[in-house]
Design a protein around this motif. Structure first.
Motif, PDB file in Angstrom:
ATOM      1  N   ILE A  52       0.873  -1.166   0.000  1.00  0.00           N
ATOM      2  CA  ILE A  52       0.000   0.000   0.000  1.00  0.00           C
ATOM      3  C   ILE A  52       0.911   1.217   0.000  1.00  0.00           C
ATOM      4  N   LYS A  53       0.609   2.173  -0.864  1.00  0.00           N
ATOM      5  CA  LYS A  53       1.403   3.394  -0.967  1.00  0.00           C
ATOM      6  C   LYS A  53       0.469   4.593  -0.858  1.00  0.00           C
ATOM      7  N   VAL A  54       0.909   5.602  -0.128  1.00  0.00           N
ATOM      8  CA  VAL A  54       0.184   6.866  -0.051  1.00  0.00           C
ATOM      9  C   VAL A  54       1.186   7.981  -0.296  1.00  0.00           C
ATOM     10  N   LEU A  55       0.882   8.823  -1.265  1.00  0.00           N
ATOM     11  CA  LEU A  55       1.679  10.003  -1.540  1.00  0.00           C
ATOM     12  C   LEU A  55       0.835  11.200  -1.138  1.00  0.00           C
ATOM     13  N   ALA A  56       1.286  11.905  -0.101  1.00  0.00           N
ATOM     14  CA  ALA A  56       0.595  13.097   0.395  1.00  0.00           C
ATOM     15  C   ALA A  56       1.353  14.307  -0.125  1.00  0.00           C
ATOM     16  N   LYS A  57       0.697  15.098  -0.975  1.00  0.00           N
ATOM     17  CA  LYS A  57       1.379  16.212  -1.627  1.00  0.00           C
ATOM     18  C   LYS A  57       0.764  17.547  -1.217  1.00  0.00           C
ATOM     19  N   LEU A  58       1.633  18.443  -0.766  1.00  0.00           N
ATOM     20  CA  LEU A  58       1.224  19.829  -0.550  1.00  0.00           C
ATOM     21  C   LEU A  58       1.430  20.605  -1.846  1.00  0.00           C
ATOM     22  N   THR A  59       2.579  20.362  -2.495  1.00  0.00           N
ATOM     23  CA  THR A  59       2.904  20.885  -3.824  1.00  0.00           C
ATOM     24  C   THR A  59       3.692  19.782  -4.517  1.00  0.00           C
ATOM     25  N   GLU A  60       4.082  20.009  -5.750  1.00  0.00           N
ATOM     26  CA  GLU A  60       4.891  19.009  -6.467  1.00  0.00           C
ATOM     27  C   GLU A  60       6.241  18.787  -5.778  1.00  0.00           C
ATOM     28  N   GLU A  61       6.746  19.805  -5.096  1.00  0.00           N
ATOM     29  CA  GLU A  61       8.055  19.696  -4.429  1.00  0.00           C
ATOM     30  C   GLU A  61       7.945  19.317  -2.956  1.00  0.00           C
ATOM     31  N   GLU A  62       6.752  19.433  -2.395  1.00  0.00           N
ATOM     32  CA  GLU A  62       6.559  19.148  -0.973  1.00  0.00           C
ATOM     33  C   GLU A  62       5.657  17.933  -0.823  1.00  0.00           C
ATOM     34  N   PHE A  63       6.281  16.788  -0.501  1.00  0.00           N
ATOM     35  CA  PHE A  63       5.484  15.576  -0.387  1.00  0.00           C
ATOM     36  C   PHE A  63       6.019  14.644   0.694  1.00  0.00           C
ATOM     37  N   ASP A  94      -3.256  16.851  -1.364  1.00  0.00           N
ATOM     38  CA  ASP A  94      -3.620  15.878  -2.387  1.00  0.00           C
ATOM     39  C   ASP A  94      -3.077  14.525  -1.959  1.00  0.00           C
ATOM     40  N   LEU A  95      -3.900  13.498  -2.069  1.00  0.00           N
ATOM     41  CA  LEU A  95      -3.504  12.139  -1.709  1.00  0.00           C
ATOM     42  C   LEU A  95      -3.586  11.246  -2.943  1.00  0.00           C
ATOM     43  N   ASP A  96      -2.497  10.583  -3.255  1.00  0.00           N
ATOM     44  CA  ASP A  96      -2.493   9.522  -4.265  1.00  0.00           C
ATOM     45  C   ASP A  96      -2.420   8.216  -3.488  1.00  0.00           C
ATOM     46  N   ILE A  97      -3.449   7.401  -3.605  1.00  0.00           N
ATOM     47  CA  ILE A  97      -3.506   6.145  -2.862  1.00  0.00           C
ATOM     48  C   ILE A  97      -3.418   4.995  -3.860  1.00  0.00           C
ATOM     49  N   ASN A  98      -2.435   4.122  -3.642  1.00  0.00           N
ATOM     50  CA  ASN A  98      -2.227   2.960  -4.506  1.00  0.00           C
ATOM     51  C   ASN A  98      -2.164   1.702  -3.647  1.00  0.00           C
ATOM     52  N   VAL A  99      -2.985   0.738  -3.998  1.00  0.00           N
ATOM     53  CA  VAL A  99      -3.034  -0.525  -3.262  1.00  0.00           C
ATOM     54  C   VAL A  99      -2.887  -1.658  -4.274  1.00  0.00           C
ATOM     55  N   LEU A 100      -1.931  -2.532  -4.057  1.00  0.00           N
ATOM     56  CA  LEU A 100      -1.773  -3.748  -4.843  1.00  0.00           C
ATOM     57  C   LEU A 100      -1.755  -4.892  -3.836  1.00  0.00           C
ATOM     58  N   VAL A 101      -2.799  -5.695  -3.849  1.00  0.00           N
ATOM     59  CA  VAL A 101      -2.872  -6.805  -2.893  1.00  0.00           C
ATOM     60  C   VAL A 101      -3.414  -8.060  -3.567  1.00  0.00           C
ATOM     61  N   PHE A 102      -3.051  -9.149  -2.987  1.00  0.00           N
ATOM     62  CA  PHE A 102      -3.550 -10.456  -3.397  1.00  0.00           C
ATOM     63  C   PHE A 102      -4.625 -10.883  -2.402  1.00  0.00           C
ATOM     64  N   GLY A 103      -5.620 -11.624  -2.891  1.00  0.00           N
ATOM     65  CA  GLY A 103      -6.602 -12.224  -2.002  1.00  0.00           C
ATOM     66  C   GLY A 103      -7.813 -11.365  -1.684  1.00  0.00           C
ATOM     67  N   HIS A 104      -7.942 -10.200  -2.320  1.00  0.00           N
ATOM     68  CA  HIS A 104      -9.107  -9.343  -2.110  1.00  0.00           C
ATOM     69  C   HIS A 104      -9.616  -8.866  -3.467  1.00  0.00           C
ATOM     70  N   ASP A 105     -10.916  -8.632  -3.561  1.00  0.00           N
ATOM     71  CA  ASP A 105     -11.463  -8.131  -4.820  1.00  0.00           C
ATOM     72  C   ASP A 105     -11.445  -6.605  -4.836  1.00  0.00           C
ATOM     73  N   ASP A 106     -11.647  -6.045  -6.035  1.00  0.00           N
ATOM     74  CA  ASP A 106     -11.542  -4.597  -6.188  1.00  0.00           C
ATOM     75  C   ASP A 106     -12.602  -3.837  -5.389  1.00  0.00           C
ATOM     76  N   LYS A 107     -13.788  -4.368  -5.267  1.00  0.00           N
ATOM     77  CA  LYS A 107     -14.849  -3.707  -4.492  1.00  0.00           C
ATOM     78  C   LYS A 107     -14.470  -3.633  -3.016  1.00  0.00           C
ATOM     79  N   THR A 108     -13.901  -4.702  -2.494  1.00  0.00           N
ATOM     80  CA  THR A 108     -13.464  -4.712  -1.088  1.00  0.00           C
ATOM     81  C   THR A 108     -12.401  -3.654  -0.853  1.00  0.00           C
TER      82      THR A 108
END
Length: 131
Positions: A52-63, A94-108
């Motif tokens: 699971i990745k979260v990128l929290a951005k205030l600006t392009e240079e501040e994250f 701004d939050l970019d949320i990326n999740v790559l997991v096995f064993g769960h469906d996309d709706k979950t």
């Protein structure tokens, strides 16, 4: 639940506007709680089968970049323009949320992320910060 050989990828961007300015230390705490809230229901015995990745951005240079593969350890990296402990305030994030997991469906996964963002917003309100 999907088979463990079926990876599901979720990726979405969110903009959070705070009702009044928020300091970086508060944003760091909220983002850390957010990634753990996302991970908790997707983990198996404390381990994320993927990441699971979260990128929290205030600006392009501040994250702030957070990564979770084990529930007992959130890895974080900040940009050089994100001085840790700086108490300058911001009106939103701004939050970019990326999740790559096995064993769960996309709706979950989508439900887990949306529920975790609801907790994020509620926690921010607890600080008197967001609407």
């Amino acid at each position: 639940m999907n088979k463990l050989d079926d990876a599901v990828v979720f990726s979405k961007k969110y903009t959070i506007v705070f009702a009044k300015p928020v300091t970086r230390p508060v944003i760091e705490k909220l983002a850390n709680c957010l990634i753990q809230d996302i991970g908790r229901p997707l983990a198996h015995k404390g381990v994320i089968m993927g990441h699971i990745k979260v990128l929290a951005k205030l600006t392009e240079e501040e994250f702030l970049f957070l990564s979770l593969t084990r529930m007992d350890r959130v890895d974080s990296k900040t940009s050089s323009r994100w001085p840790v402990g700086a108490d300058d305030s911001r009106d939103g994030i701004d939050l970019d949320i990326n999740v790559l997991v096995f064993g769960h469906d996309d709706k979950t996964i989508e439900t887990v992320v949306e529920d975790s963002l609801a907790v994020f917003r509620k926690n921010a309100i607890g600080y008197g910060l967001a609407n």
